[in-house]
Design a protein around this motif. Structure first.
Motif, short mmCIF file in Angstrom:
data_model
loop_
_atom_site.label_atom_id
_atom_site.label_comp_id
_atom_site.label_asym_id
_atom_site.label_seq_id
_atom_site.Cartn_x
_atom_site.Cartn_y
_atom_site.Cartn_z
N GLU A 1 0.82 -1.26 0.12
CA GLU A 1 0.04 0.03 0.00
C GLU A 1 0.97 1.17 -0.19
N LYS A 2 1.90 1.24 0.71
CA LYS A 2 2.78 2.50 0.91
C LYS A 2 3.57 2.52 -0.49
N HIS A 3 3.83 1.60 -1.01
CA HIS A 3 4.50 1.54 -2.36
C HIS A 3 3.67 2.04 -3.47
N LEU A 4 2.46 1.54 -3.52
CA LEU A 4 1.31 2.14 -4.52
C LEU A 4 1.27 3.47 -4.47
N ALA A 5 0.96 3.92 -3.06
CA ALA A 5 0.69 5.39 -2.68
C ALA A 5 1.87 6.33 -3.23
N ARG A 6 3.10 5.79 -3.09
CA ARG A 6 4.39 6.55 -3.54
C ARG A 6 4.50 6.77 -4.83
N THR A 7 4.06 5.48 -5.77
CA THR A 7 4.31 5.51 -6.97
C THR A 7 3.18 5.83 -7.69
N GLY A 8 1.95 6.21 -7.16
CA GLY A 8 0.97 6.84 -7.58
C GLY A 8 -0.09 5.84 -8.39
#
Length: 191
Positions: free
Chosen positions: A118-125
């Motif tokens: 989730e953090k990665h998806l938020a960071r990558t948009g």
């Protein structure tokens, strides 16, 4: 759509156990038994996450996998899996997003993987829901769609009022059964 994870570890028991746990939890999982094989798989197709052991065929094998993954055009979330924890500065300097220390309880592992994704998806948009949420939504849509198609097919034929009411009840029961079956599969996957 299932999220794809690459597991890289030279301990076959750890690799197969993690693969089974992640697949039961709704992930699409590929495995590699060495850093070299892991890099080849990363080259072949995209992954949402890479979980790699640190020490495999040589001391730097995990570092090599992390470096390769970090250098991809769309790098995946990266977690180091180790029985020998290193300082935060060391694994972060390598380019990893998280360090997972083995052995670990299954629930804790899954929570940490979900949080990292989730953090990665938020960071990558990018945006995605968890496999459980996506599966539940998809099951409801499929059940509703099937029930709607059956109802539409039956509505075309003229039928007597009693038969029509019986068919309507059957359509409702079929839709409820499909939703219940999908929920049961989800519960089974959680176990």
């Amino acid at each position: 759509m299932k999220r794809r994870i690459l597991l890289v570890d030279d301990e076959i028991a750890v690799l197969l156990t993690l693969k089974a746990v992640l697949e039961i939890s709704g992930f699409d999982v590929d495995t590699a038994t060495s850093g070299l094989e892991g890099r080849h798989k990363l080259r072949a197709k995209p992954y949402d996450m890479v979980i790699t052991d640190m020490r495999m065929e040589h001391e730097q094998a995990g570092r090599d996998v992390v470096g390769y993954a970090r250098g991809l055009p769309n790098p995946p979330a990266i977690a180091l899996l180790t029985a020998f924890p290193v300082a935060d500065d060391d694994w972060q300097e390598m380019g990893a997003d998280k360090m997972l220390v083995k052995p670990m309880q299954t629930r804790t592992l899954l929570e940490q993987i979900e949080a990292l994704l989730e953090k990665h998806l938020a960071r990558t948009g990018a945006s995605a829901s968890t496999p459980a949420k996506a599966g539940k939504k998809a099951a409801k849509k499929v059940a509703a769609k099937k029930a709607g198609k059956k109802a539409a097919k039956k509505a075309v034929k003229p039928v007597a009022p009693a038969k029509k009411a019986a068919k309507k009840t059957a359509v409702k029961k079929a839709a409820a059964k499909a939703v219940k079956k999908a929920a049961g599969k989800k519960a089974a996957k959680k176990r």
